[in-house]
Design an enzyme around this catalytic site. Structure first.
Site, short mmCIF file in Angstrom:
data_model
loop_
_atom_site.label_atom_id
_atom_site.label_comp_id
_atom_site.label_asym_id
_atom_site.label_seq_id
_atom_site.Cartn_x
_atom_site.Cartn_y
_atom_site.Cartn_z
N ARG B 294 -16.64 0.84 -8.14
CA ARG B 294 -15.31 0.75 -8.76
C ARG B 294 -14.42 -0.26 -8.02
O ARG B 294 -13.71 -1.03 -8.65
CB ARG B 294 -14.67 2.14 -8.81
N TYR B 429 -16.83 -0.47 -17.98
CA TYR B 429 -17.96 0.07 -17.20
C TYR B 429 -17.53 0.65 -15.84
O TYR B 429 -16.39 0.50 -15.44
CB TYR B 429 -19.15 -0.88 -17.13
N GLU B 430 -18.43 1.36 -15.21
CA GLU B 430 -18.12 2.13 -13.99
C GLU B 430 -16.98 3.12 -14.21
O GLU B 430 -16.17 3.35 -13.32
CB GLU B 430 -17.78 1.21 -12.81
N GLY B 431 -16.96 3.75 -15.38
CA GLY B 431 -15.88 4.67 -15.71
C GLY B 431 -14.78 3.91 -16.41
O GLY B 431 -14.13 3.07 -15.79
N GLN B 436 -10.59 6.61 -15.29
CA GLN B 436 -9.94 6.38 -13.98
C GLN B 436 -8.60 7.11 -13.92
O GLN B 436 -8.25 7.74 -12.92
CB GLN B 436 -9.70 4.89 -13.74
#
Lengths: 572, 572
Positions: B294, B429-431, B436
Site C-alpha cells: 500500500r 488495487y491493493e485495496g 482504505q
C-alpha cells in the site's frame, strides 16, 4: 447494463425547472406542444436504446481508419447514422423551411444527450452538422441555403468545423490558411487544418467543411479571418454532389477515446470554397456555430456521465461482496455506504449539470423567440459555465463509474473505462475549459457583472421563497450565493485581467456549484420537499455545495502566487 | 520531455521534513549515512532516467501477451528488468543476510517512485517482489528463507500476491481456493485467482506465488485462510528451479493502462505449495505484504503524477499560443494564468502527497528500528491515508497533465494520456480507496482516536511554533486541524459503524489535505519562509487547504441521506 434513456428526468426538468412551457408559449416555438415533446422524447429514447447503444463498443474496438485516403467507419456506424438521419434526428431544431421541425434547443439538447449516452463517438457527427446548419441559417446566402440546408437537415450530407491549425489552437487568430478569389465568386482554399471531427466518412453523399481562412487583403488576428463553405464534392446545377474538390484527409489521430469518431488532419490544395457571411467577419459566424457546439459538448459530458452511472448502478446492484450494514440490505455492494456515496454523487451531479445545460438551452430558445437582450445576455453568460461544468462533471463521474466497478473497472471489456476515455476530450475541444473560464471572467463580465447579478438575484429570490417551507435547503443556497456574489464583485473590480484569469476556472466551478444548488432546490420545491428528488437535493446542498467555500478561496486569490515560481523552479 | 528524477526534492524531504537523520541514528539503520543515501539517489536516478524511462511507451504500445501459455513481455522489458536486478534495486530494504542492503523504507520509497515515474508497468514487478520478501522475512521458515530470499532479493526470481478470486475481491474472506496436505509437509493447491500482477514473465528463472487458500479443516471467513508459497518451478535440492509446478496462466486482462504489466488469471491444479506462517493465520502474513504494498502503491500514484507534471511542464514551456499577460513573459503557454494554476497545483499536490507517503515510510522505519508502539500505531494510521491520497492525487494530477496539453493531450503519441491510463488502477488495487477509508475510520480509529490525536497534536504544535514567524501559513493550518479534530471526535463517537463509513473517504481526504498543509508549512519553516518552497506552501495553504471545509461537511453528514434513494429511485 443496457442504456435506458432518462425520459422522466427530462420531462421533470422541462416541466418544473427550465420552463419549457414558457418557451412553448411563444409564437416561434408554438409547435412544441406537450404531446409533441413527449413523442419526441419517446422516439429518441427508442432510437438511442435500440439502435445506437449497441454500437458503443464496436466503435471503440474497431476505430475509424484511413484506407488509401478514404475513411472507413466503425462496423454498424453507417447503419446507425442512417437511422439517425431517416428519423429526422440530425437536427430537429432546424427551420421547417429546410426540412427541420423548428423545435426548441431545449428539446434538441435532450435528444442529443440521449444519442450521446448511447454512442458518443457517432453522436459527434450530427452535433457538428447541427452547428453548421445554424451557422448557414444565420450567415449564408440564399443560394447556399437552398442547396445545402435541405441536404444537411436530412442528414444526406454532413458538416464539419475547421478552425485549428498546428500552430493555431486556442489562439484561432494566428491561423494561416489562405483563400484567394477565383474571379467567379468562389475562392481557392489552401492550408492544413487539424483536429477535424468527422472530417470524412463513408456514409454521407457529401461532407461540407466550414473553413476559417484569410483573404489576400486580410489584416492580422481574428479580424482578418473569413469563413468558407468547402464541400468534399462540388454540387452540380441540380444540387447533386459532382466533381471531387481539391481536399483530402491526410491522417487520423490515435486518440485516448472516441475511437469511432475519425479526427482528421485535412489538407486543402486550392479547394473551391464559397464565402459565408461577410469578408473578414468569419469569427462572428463561427461563434454562432461554436456557441451551439459548446452547449452540445456540455451535454456530451452529461451523456457520458449518465451512461457511466447506469453502468455502475447495474454492476453495483448485481455484485455481491462484503457484509451489508444497510438499512434495507440487497446483498450487493449497492448496500455499502461508500458505493452508495459514489452513486448518489453521480445522480446528484448529473441532475445539477443537466439542469444548467438545459437552462442554457432554454435561454437560447427564449432569445430566439423574443430577441430580448436579457435572454441573449443570460445565454451568453451560461454558455462557458455549462460547457466547463458539464464536461468536468462528465469526467469526474465517469472516473467514479470506473471506481464503482473495482478491479473490473480497469478491464476494458467491462465498458466503464470507455466512458472515461471517450468523455475526456470534452473538456478540451470546442474551447478548452480554461478558455471557457477566461471567456466567463473576461468577455462575459465586461457588462460590469449585470448578467451575473441577474442570475444571482434570481437564485436568491427563489431561496427566499423557500426559506420557510424548506429552510435547511434554502438557507445554504442563499449563503453560498452571497459568497459567490462577493467573489463576482471582486472579479468585476479587477482591472488587471490576469488577476481574473488566475481565478477564472475555480470561479466558473463555484458558479456551477451554486447553480446546481439552485436547481436542486427548485426540484425540491416542485416536489414539496418530499420523495427522491428532495432527498437528492438535500444530499447535494448539504454535501456538495460546501465545496463552494474552497473554490472561492482559489477564485479570489489573485495571480501573484501563481507567478512566484519561475521556469527554473518548476524544473528543479 | 525526458524524465528527470527529482533528487533534490527527495533530499530536501529527507533532511527537513520526514526525519531521515533520526532513522539513520538508530542501530538498525546506521548504514544509511548521508553519503550512502546520496549515492543511492544518484544511482537510482540514473537507472530510471537512462534505462527505464525509454521503456514507458514500448510497454504501452506492445502489451505483454500470452502465447501458448507463455507470457511474452514488452520489448526491452527483459533488459530493463535485468538492469534493475543487477543494480540491486529489486529490494534495497531487504536484510543484508539475504543479499539486501538493509536500507530504510524511506529510501526504498524514493527509489520505487523514481522507477515508477520512468516506467510504471515494469516497476510493478519489483514492487510485488519486495512485498513477498518482507512477508517471507517475517513469517517463513528458515528453510524457505534460505532457498527463496537470496533469489528474490537478487531479482533472479520474482514474486506475486494471489488474493483475489472472481467472487472474492474486497471480501477476501470469501475465497474458496483449497490446500490439501500431501503428507510430506507440502500442500496441494487448487483454485483460480484473478488480477495477479506479473503472474508470469519471460525474464526471471522462477516466479514465486504467495497464495491464500483454505485448509480442509478451515473455518469460514478470514480466520480460515492460510498462506502458501507456490513456485512456478519447484526448487531442487540445490535450490535451482526444477520441475514445473501444476499451475498456469489462463489469460491476461485487456486493461485501460499498465499494458506492459501482465495481469493474469492463474489456475492452480494441485500445485505444490509450502505453508508460510501458521495454519489459518494467512491474513496476518498477507497484511505484512499488503501494508508494504500500500505504501508502494501510494508512491506509484505520486510517480505517475511526477512524470505527468514533467511532461506538462515540457509542453507548456515549449508551446507558443495566445497573448502573454505574465510578469516575466516566456512567449509560451507557461505564461497563461490558468496553465500556471494547473502546473502549480501539480507541484504543490505532489509535494504534499510525497511528504505524506515518505512520512509513512519513516514511521515504518522507526517501528522497525525501535519496536515502539507509538511508531507502529502511526504507521498503521498513515497507511490508508497515504495509499488513497497518493493515488487520488496521482489520478487528478495526470488528468490535469492531459489538460495542459490541450488537444495534443488526447492524442496517444503525446504520452500524457498514458500516465492517466496507467495510474488509474492505483486507486483500485491493493485495496480500493473505499476499503482504505473503511480501514481508517474503522480499525484505525478503534483505539478511540489515540493515533489520530497524536498526529493532530503534532501538527498543531508545529503550527504554534510558526505562529509568529509565518502567521499567514501557520494560522490556516492550525484552524483546519481544529476542524479536523472535531470531525475526528465525531467519527470516534459514532457507534453505528455505517455512519463512519458513510463519511470515510471524505474524512480520509481531509486528513490528507491537512497533513499536506502541515508538511508544506514544515518546508516553509525550513526555508525561513523564503524561496520557491515557501511560495508553494503559500499556494497550497491559501488555495488547496480550504477544500477541507467541503470535505468535512461530507465526512460528518452521516449515512441517512445516502440511503434515502432506493434501488428503484436510482433506476428511475
Amino acid at each position: 447494463m443496457p442504456y435506458r434513456a432518462p425520459v422522466t428526468d427530462f420531462q421533470f426538468l422541462f416541466d418544473h425547472v427550465v420552463g419549457l412551457k414558457q418557451i412553448a408559449s411563444t409564437e416561434r416555438f408554438a409547435d412544441a406542444t406537450e404531446d409533441v415533446v413527449q413523442a419526441i422524447l419517446a422516439e429518441a429514447a427508442k432510437l438511442s436504446e435500440e439502435v445506437l447503444a449497441p454500437l458503443q463498443r464496436a466503435g471503440d474496438l474497431h476505430p475509424a481508419r484511413l484506407e488509401n485516403g478514404v475513411v472507413r467507419t466503425s462496423p454498424g456506424f453507417a447503419e446507425g447514422y442512417q437511422a439517425v438521419a431517416e428519423g429526422g434526428w440530425v437536427s430537429i431544431a432546424a427551420s421547417p423551411e429546410h426540412g427541420g421541425m423548428g423545435l426548441p434547443m431545449t428539446v434538441t439538447s435532450a435528444v442529443n444527450e440521449m444519442m450521446g449516452s448511447a454512442c458518443l463517438s457517432l453522436q459527434v457527427s450530427p452535433l457538428m452538422t447541427q452547428g453548421q446548419i445554424e451557422a448557414l441559417e444565420h450567415h449564408a446566402s440564399d443560394e447556399i441555403k437552398a442547396i445545402y440546408l435541405p441536404k444537411l437537415v436530412s442528414g444526406a450530407w454532413s458538416g464539419t468545423m475547421n478552425l485549428t491549425e498546428a500552430h493555431a489552437g486556442s489562439d484561432v487568430g494566428s491561423l494561416r490558411s489562405k483563400a484567394e478569389p477565383n474571379g467567379d465568386g468562389t475562392y481557392a482554399i489552401k492550408g492544413q487544418k487539424i483536429f477535424i471531427s468527422w472530417g470524412d466518412n463513408d456514409f454521407t453523399e457529401n461532407v461540407c467543411h466550414l473553413v476559417l481562412a484569410r483573404l489576400p487583403d486580410a489584416g492580422p488576428g481574428t479580424k482578418g479571418i473569413s469563413l468558407f463553405l468547402v464541400p468534399k464534392f462540388i454540387p452540380d446545377a441540380q444540387g447533386a454532389p459532382g466533381k471531387a474538390n481539391d481536399l483530402k484527409v491526410v491522417s487520423l489521430e490515435h486518440k485516448l477515446g472516441l475511437h469511432g469518431s475519425p479526427t482528421a488532419v485535412m489538407q486543402y490544395d486550392g479547394a473551391t470554397g464559397w464565402l459565408v457571411g461577410e469578408e473578414h467577419d468569419g469569427m462572428r459566424a463561427m461563434f454562432t456555430m461554436m456557441n451551439n457546439a459548446r452547449l452540445g459538448v456540455s451535454l456530451q459530458g452529461i451523456a457520458a456521465a449518465e451512461g457511466a452511472m447506469q453502468h455502475a448502478i447495474g454492476y453495483a446492484t448485481d455484485r455481491a461482496q462484503g457484509r451489508s450494514l444497510a438499512p434495507n440490505p440487497t446483498g450487493t455492494i449497492f448496500d455499502h455506504a461508500d458505493v452508495r456515496r459514489m452513486l448518489t454523487t453521480m445522480k446528484a451531479e448529473i441532475f445539477a449539470a443537466r439542469a444548467i445545460s438545459l437552462s442554457l438551452a432554454a435561454a437560447i430558445d427564449m432569445e430566439t423567440a423574443t430577441g430580448a437582450d436579457e435572454w441573449r445576455a443570460r445565454a451568453a453568460f451560461l454558455t462557458p459555465i455549462a460547457k466547463a461544468f458539464g464536461t468536468e462533471t462528465g469526467i469526474a463521474m465517469c472516473n467514479i463509474g470506473v471506481q464503482v466497478h473495482g478491479g473490473m473497472g480497469y478491464v476494458e471489456e467491462t465498458g466503464a473505462a470507455q466512458y472515461l476515455r471517450d468523455v475526456r476530450v470534452t473538456a478540451i475541444y470546442e474551447g478548452t475549459n480554461g478558455i471557457q473560464a477566461m471567456d466567463l471572467t473576461g468577455r462575459k463580465l465586461a457588462d460590469g457583472g449585470e448578467a451575473a447579478y441577474a442570475i444571482l438575484d434570481e437564485i436568491e429570490e427563489r431561496a427566499e421563497a423557500a426559506r420557510h417551507s424548506l429552510p435547511e435547503l434554502a438557507e445554504p443556497v442563499w449563503q453560498a450565493t452571497e459568497s459567490l456574489r462577493e467573489a463576482t464583485e471582486w472579479m468585476v473590480a479587477q482591472t488587471d485581467m490576469n488577476a481574473r484569469f488566475a481565478g477564472a476556472l475555480p470561479f466558473l466551478r463555484a458558479f456551477g456549484r451554486v447553480l446546481g444548488g439552485h436547481f436542486h432546490l427548485t426540484a425540491a420545491m416542485a416536489t414539496e420537499g418530499k420523495g427522491p428528488r428532495a432527498s437528492l437535493a438535500q444530499f447535494y446542498i448539504a454535501q456538495l455545495l460546501p465545496e463552494t467555500h474552497g473554490l472561492l478561496a482559489q477564485a479570489t486569490a489573485g495571480a501573484d502566487t501563481l507567478y512566484a515560481l519561475s521556469q527554473e523552479d518548476f524544473a528543479a
